[in-house]
Design an enzyme around this catalytic site. Sequence first.
Site, short mmCIF file in Angstrom:
data_model
loop_
_atom_site.label_atom_id
_atom_site.label_comp_id
_atom_site.label_asym_id
_atom_site.label_seq_id
_atom_site.Cartn_x
_atom_site.Cartn_y
_atom_site.Cartn_z
CE LYS A 96 46.30 -3.59 -19.19
NZ LYS A 96 45.97 -4.10 -20.54
CD GLU A 118 53.66 0.14 -14.33
OE1 GLU A 118 53.65 0.44 -13.12
OE2 GLU A 118 53.03 -0.82 -14.81
CB SER A 385 41.49 -9.74 -22.57
OG SER A 385 42.12 -9.48 -23.81
#
Length: 403
Positions: A96, A118, A385
């Site tokens: 991310k 968010e 990930s």
Amino acid sequence: MKSKTNAKTWPDAKGYFGDYGGRYVPDTLMAPLIELEKAFEELSGKEAFWEEFATVLKTFVGRETPLQYARRLSEHLKGAKIYLKREDLAHTGAHKINNAIGQILVAKHMGKTRIIAETGAGQHGVATATAAAQYGLKCVVYMGADDMARQEMNVFRMRLLGAEVVAVNSGSRTLKDAVSEAMRDWVANIADTHYLLGSALGPHPYPRMVRDFQSVIGIEAREQILAAEKRLPDSIIACVGGGSNAIGIFSAFVGDEKTVLIGVEAGGTAIKPGQHAARFSGGTPGIFQGMKTYFLQNADGQAENTHSISAGLDYTAVGPEHSLLHDIKRAKYMSVSDDEAAAAFHLLARTEGIIPALESSHAIAMACKIAPKAGSTHLMIINLSGRGDKDIGIIQKYDGGKK
Ligand SMILES: *Cc1c(COP(=O)(O)O)cnc(C)c1O
């Protein structure tokens, strides 16, 4: 580092990936989206911008991440030769951060001084707060009040990083209410604020922009596998929440027709309404949160509830590029259950000394099904990930740490 993706093929000028994507938003959101689209368009044409991005990824995020031969996992599964793309080793422990850094750079070039985001489980909020702190930008993260109670540690983490975490008490007090609140904030504060969206979804230009930032995963993996094996992989497996880590690694291989691309969704406890988040098993195309894509909806077009052991895969809709890859059969989408993901979590910990995120465990679980049948000449890459430190409490409650 120039972004070498399939950007020339899609999306088109209006943000469509075939039938999917687009920009289905109220008039008030059109202006900021068009401003962002223009800014990204201009920046992404400049080599200097990609060099700046590459430098931050190297010095702050710790890229490139390794491509590791998973010897003991491969031996255990007695089939394919498996490599792991180690996004768990990126700063903050997942992919991310690549997107958060990319968008912060865009915001900075646009002269924005305030970042909003968010977050559901808090992982995207933490990545955003991290990137904002690195650049000294004010950061406000909207989070459903119920999610805040469930994810206390991530709330604390964001605050340590200097972000303001705003509790959203409306609606179901979870992610979708936080999205609405962030949208309202953006419309009211367009002049100085950038809305940092966390996955390859939402209205144009987000699906393309997020993909382009995450495509660094695929660009590296392609070079690394060619260096290690002198050939392309036979398959690539990645978990699919909104779809950013998957599209990030897929994008470099979409043109390599012989490489099979496999996206893994959350099968939850059963493929029945409210018990999973496998959009390609239980979903249909429609308009949801600013885009046309596959999502889980009832006969009236209302979003259905979702469930997954992994918060990052627990989402109603999937990014539009995956909807296209699904329909044209360039990628396959399958799901694994909570139980299978939990078993894979333990397996990787014991065979490789890596505790994977529960999201990534879905990709490993799918590899466990495919690898034994694939044969020893089959070369496979799993996109790992993220790391699983954040999930240790969940596994402890789920099975007491026993496999
Ligand atoms: C958020 C998250 C995901 C899911 O998001 P995508 O946009 O589908 O990549 C997957 N893995 C980890 C570790 C995450 O934190």
